[in-house]
Motif scaffolding. Structure first.
Motif, PDB file in Angstrom:
ATOM      1  N   LEU A  74      -0.650   3.141  -3.365  1.00 23.71           N
ATOM      2  CA  LEU A  74      -0.006   2.884  -2.089  1.00 23.71           C
ATOM      3  C   LEU A  74       1.484   2.753  -2.350  1.00 23.71           C
ATOM      4  N   LYS A  75       2.261   3.404  -1.490  1.00 21.05           N
ATOM      5  CA  LYS A  75       3.694   3.446  -1.763  1.00 21.05           C
ATOM      6  C   LYS A  75       4.344   2.100  -1.491  1.00 21.05           C
ATOM      7  N   LEU A  76       3.904   1.421  -0.455  1.00 20.18           N
ATOM      8  CA  LEU A  76       4.462   0.100  -0.153  1.00 20.18           C
ATOM      9  C   LEU A  76       3.479  -0.952  -0.626  1.00 20.18           C
ATOM     10  N   GLN A  77       3.959  -2.087  -0.880  1.00 24.10           N
ATOM     11  CA  GLN A  77       3.036  -3.188  -1.098  1.00 24.10           C
ATOM     12  C   GLN A  77       2.525  -3.587   0.278  1.00 24.10           C
ATOM     13  N   LEU A  78       1.302  -3.210   0.561  1.00 24.07           N
ATOM     14  CA  LEU A  78       0.788  -3.411   1.907  1.00 24.07           C
ATOM     15  C   LEU A  78       0.457  -4.883   2.117  1.00 24.07           C
ATOM     16  N   LYS A  79       1.332  -5.540   2.847  1.00 23.98           N
ATOM     17  CA  LYS A  79       1.094  -6.962   3.118  1.00 23.98           C
ATOM     18  C   LYS A  79       0.462  -7.068   4.485  1.00 23.98           C
TER      19      LYS A  79
END
Lengths: 642, 230
Positions: A74-79
């Protein structure tokens, strides 16, 4: 499906040329029909729903090239955040929706999707719309899981119920069409209205628009057969329904919701809530018991070692759960995305395609004498006979239009009718062969004499019978000779009557020739089936090169020569064709000998055509003169005038 | 035999059928024929293609008002002909088939198929690939290149397709495979004791490739300018 190679590279290292890659895919998994500007066009067969995605194709390439898939991060840290926008989802009947996963994304800005995404969507064949819709499409193409986004604020009562539609319930889908449904359709309803034709197309009233700020992102699994029935009924197919009716990966929903949220939030403000995952049916992996070496040997005829077989399967993510001590019997577990693997033969196929079908040994069947099919052989021999009498074989469509039937004074209601004709021309099945044969005669005004026959099925009074018809535009005497000959050879009584086609019929079919005769013999194959010991039919198989026929009418003229009696007529026939590229048929129609003079008379019909025009008199004369000059000098022939 | 002028001719499809049939007869294949109108059972269900299976999309069908259909392949005769036969068998089924398709230069609503199948106690896929290779070399000459690819037809498993290379391009020419155990069961044959192979090829397409014909519709046009050329 269009698969951009550059997109595949997100999943797998590709070092081959596009052509090599395409050949590999064709030989080991699915046929690559075209390569166009770095995009592979792959024909995905109905059994391989798992390959309706970039990931699926990449998995196949990894298996046959023995390489590894890149792990997707995942490109972003999915918060995930707590979003105070509740939604209650209820599934009325577990079977229709075995799994329903969703999450809410809040604070979104609707805008165009990034250019790289738009480009990939266009390459696949989608029109970019906005960042949310585009992302759901993008993830569907990438992973094969259809997704849908609802506008949260358009859903009343914060309630969604998934159920079968009731008879005549109506829903306006995204394309603005009002769909009338029945209990085969799966729909989603909020507190007071239908909002979605589940698995096929969203509802107009819940769609994402430029004012949307909160979405419910859905990744669900729906019953394939219900989706298919509804699509058939509505004559509607979408990229989502196409995947659902072929069965999707039961275990793909969560990853896809993550990847979608990740991409949406990369291009828009907003926050995402946690994933809710309703599973009413517990998924169990398919397991197959088989005997690897034995089954492979039994069906493929080759010996592959136990280890090699299991290794091939491992690359396809098919796991060996347990093995008997002697390694003869194994229990295999099938990954959730492969719905096509159910029985041991399916596993053998996986081995065969990984091994490559072109690497099998040669094992030719023994030569043997089969039982004779007398009705077939006799009918073919009969056709040879008709050919010797100068008759050409035609094969016609079995269908007729209402007009054809009325022209032939046949009542259409007495004919078998096709429920779903393509056009009015394919509506009825012919009750006899005469109608089509009259149409054939009308179609050939250029030919001075027409002798044709057809043998084929007819469908009188709901039955199916093989029938034979002969038609001539010359003298009826030839039919008497033929009938006599048939009776003599087949020793059966053929009670047929020669019919002269009356002028009304000729006019109805726009036939200008006035003398048209036919004979018809019904049930011909059965009549001949008891006749044995007839000689064998002949095979005349030679590599003729077909000359395309022109849209413009041909000109046909006759030429007659007097040559030495030993002159081979075929040789002259072939020679004539060489003199002009517009000559496409040379047909010997007369040949007789002058015994006293040691000469013979031969006469030809000569057919000429041009691709782009018809002929004028002058052009015809030029071609004629050229033929005459050459034949006279080459064969010491004389022109014979009529 | 009499010899009338101008000469009559057989339809090129018939010439091609004869050539093919004579080849397979050498290997013991018996000619069997069947009806052009058939039931949904023999055309689909018996061949492991249930009603709501997407595989049905591969064969768009003409339905009659009485519920029967125009056969979409001569594979209908697989289960039909085994009702009064027992293995070992080798059978070929020539005949007209129908597809509900919009017509153009390469698509027709009717075409000729030659189906073939064999069932025995020791048949392998290599028997299938070998005889098909031999057949194509018989038609197109010993030099012709052939290849097999994975294919999908619900009534075979494994399923394959065959290509031949003409003028440097691969041309798809037939589908084949090992008869699916479910189909053998419908023939009341034990898949444990017997295996079988089956193939089906469109005669029209082979004929067109062989003679260089550019439009499939000419075959059924009754146009003598076409028919007189073979």
């Amino acid at each position: 499906m269009k698969v951009p190679i550059e997109w595949l590279k997100d999943f797998i290292e590709i070092n081959q040329s596009p052509q090599e890659l395409a050949d590999g895919i064709s030989l080991h998994s699915l046929q690559v029909e075209k390569i166009n500007d770095g995009i592979l066009e792959i024909e995905i067969t109905p059994n391989r729903a798992d390959c309706l995605s970039i990931l699926g194709i990449a998995r196949e390439i990894a298996a046959f090239t023995n390489s590894k898939l890149k792990t997707q991060k995942l490109k972003l840290q999915l918060k995930t955040q707590r979003i105070n926008k509740p939604i209650e989802v209820k599934i009325e009947e577990p079977k229709i929706c075995p799994r329903y996963s969703y999450r809410i994304i809040d604070g979104i800005k609707i805008k165009p999707s990034p250019r790289w995404m738009q480009e990939r969507l266009i390459a696949y064949g989608f029109r970019p719309i906005n960042n949310v819709v585009d992302t759901t499409n993008y993830i569907m193409i990438e992973f094969g899981q259809p997704l849908h986004a609802f506008d949260y604020d358009k859903i009343s009562g914060a309630k969604m119920t998934i159920r079968r539609a009731r008879t005549n319930e109506k829903l306006e889908t995204l394309d603005g069409i009002i769909r009338v449904l029945n209990s085969q359709a799966i729909i989603i309803q909020d507190k007071d209205k239908l909002i979605d034709l589940a698995g096929i197309m969203g509802g107009q009233n819940s769609q994402v628009t430029e004012n949307t700020s909160t979405i419910i992102l859905q990744a669900a699994v729906f019953d394939p057969i219900l989706i298919r029935k509804t699509c058939k009924k509505l004559s509607l197919q979408t990229d989502a329904s196409y995947r659902y009716e072929r069965n999707i990966d039961f275990n793909g929903t969560i990853d896809c919701l993550n990847a979608t949220a990740d991409l949406i939030l990369e291009t828009s403000a907003g926050q995402t809530g946690k994933i809710f995952d309703l599973q009413n049916i517990k998924w169990r992996p398919v397991r197959i018991i088989w005997q690897p070496e034995n089954d492979v040997k039994r069906i493929l005829g080759i010996k592959i070692s136990h280890e090699k077989i299991l290794n091939f399967l491992k690359k396809l993510e098919i796991k060996c759960i347990s093995c008997s001590v002697d390694k003869k019997t194994c229990l295999m577990e099938i990954p959730s995305f492969r719905h096509d693997l159910k029985i041991r033969e399916d596993l053998v196929e996986e081995i065969a395609r990984m091994h490559n079908y072109n690497n099998f040994p040669i094992s030719l069947l023994s030569q043997e004498t089969p039982p004779i099919n007398f009705s077939w052989d006799n009918l073919e021999f009969l056709m040879d006979l008709l050919v010797n009498y100068g008759f050409m074989q035609v094969i016609n469509y079995p269908y007729l239009s209402k007009n054809d039937l009325l022209n032939a004074n046949i009542n259409p209601t007495k004919c078998l009718e096709i429920a779903n004709p393509i056009s009015s021309e394919t509506r009825y099945l012919r009750p006899n062969l005469q109608v089509s044969i009259l149409k054939n005669i009308a179609k050939n005004p250029f030919s001075s004499e027409i002798n044709i026959f057809e043998s084929g099925s007819i469908f009188p009074a709901g039955k199916e019978v093989t029938s034979l018809i002969l038609a001539t535009t010359q003298k009826e005497e030839i039919f008497k000779q033929i009938i006599e000959k048939l009776q003599q050879i087949f020793k059966v009584n053929i009670d047929v009557k020669i019919e002269k086609i009356n002028n009304q019929l000729l006019n109805n079919f726009k036939i200008r020739k006035r003398n048209v005769y036919t004979i018809m013999i019904e049930d011909i194959d059965r009549r001949l089936s008891n006749v044995k010991n007839i000689s064998q039919y002949k095979l005349n198989f030679s590599p003729t090169k077909y000359i395309p026929i022109s849209k413009f009418p041909p000109a046909v003229f006759d030429l007659a020569f007097i040559t030495d009696k030993n002159q081979n007529s075929m040789e002259i026939e072939d020679e004539i064709k060489k003199y002009d590229s517009n000559i496409f048929i040379v047909e010997l129609f007369d040949e007789y000998y002058f015994v006293k003079k040691n000469t013979k008379n031969i006469a030809f019909h000569i057919w000429i055509q041009k691709a782009d025009n018809s002929f004028n008199e002058k052009e015809i004369t030029q071609i004629k003169d050229k033929i005459i000059r050459n034949i006279i000098s080459k064969f010491k022939a004389k022109l014979r005038n009529y | 035999m009499p010899n009338f002028l101008p000469k009559g001719r057989l339809h090129p499809i018939n010439i091609f059928l004869r050539k093919s049939i004579i080849f397979f007869q050498k290997y013991g294949f018996e000619i069997v024929e069947g009806p052009e109108i058939d039931t949904e059972y023999y055309n689909f269900d018996a061949l492991n293609i249930p009603r709501y299976h997407p595989a049905r999309d591969m064969q768009d069908t003409f339905w009659l008002k009485d519920g029967r259909l125009l056969r979409t392949h001569t594979s209908t005769m697989q289960v039909r002909s085994m009702q009064n036969r027992k293995p070992p068998v080798r059978i070929i089924v020539p005949g007209k088939c129908f597809r509900h398709e919009a017509t153009d230069a390469s698509h027709e609503t009717n075409f000729y198929q030659l189906e073939g199948f064999a069932i025995d106690s020791n048949l392998k896929i290599s028997h299938l690939t070998s005889i098909l290779n031999k057949f194509m070399k018989e038609l197109f000459g010993p030099e012709v290149s052939t290849r097999f690819r994975p294919g999908y037809f619900a009534f075979v498993e494994p399923g394959i397709e065959m290509d031949i290379k003409l003028e440097n391009e691969w041309q798809e020419i037939l589908g084949a495979g090992m008869i699916h155990p479910n189909v053998l069961k419908n023939m009341k044959i034990s898949p444990k004791k017997y295996t079988g192979f089956a193939f089906g090829m469109g005669m029209d397409r082979l004929m067109m490739l062989y003679y260089g014909i550019n439009d499939i519709r000419l075959s059924y046009s009754g146009d003598l300018r076409f028919l007189k050329q073979f």
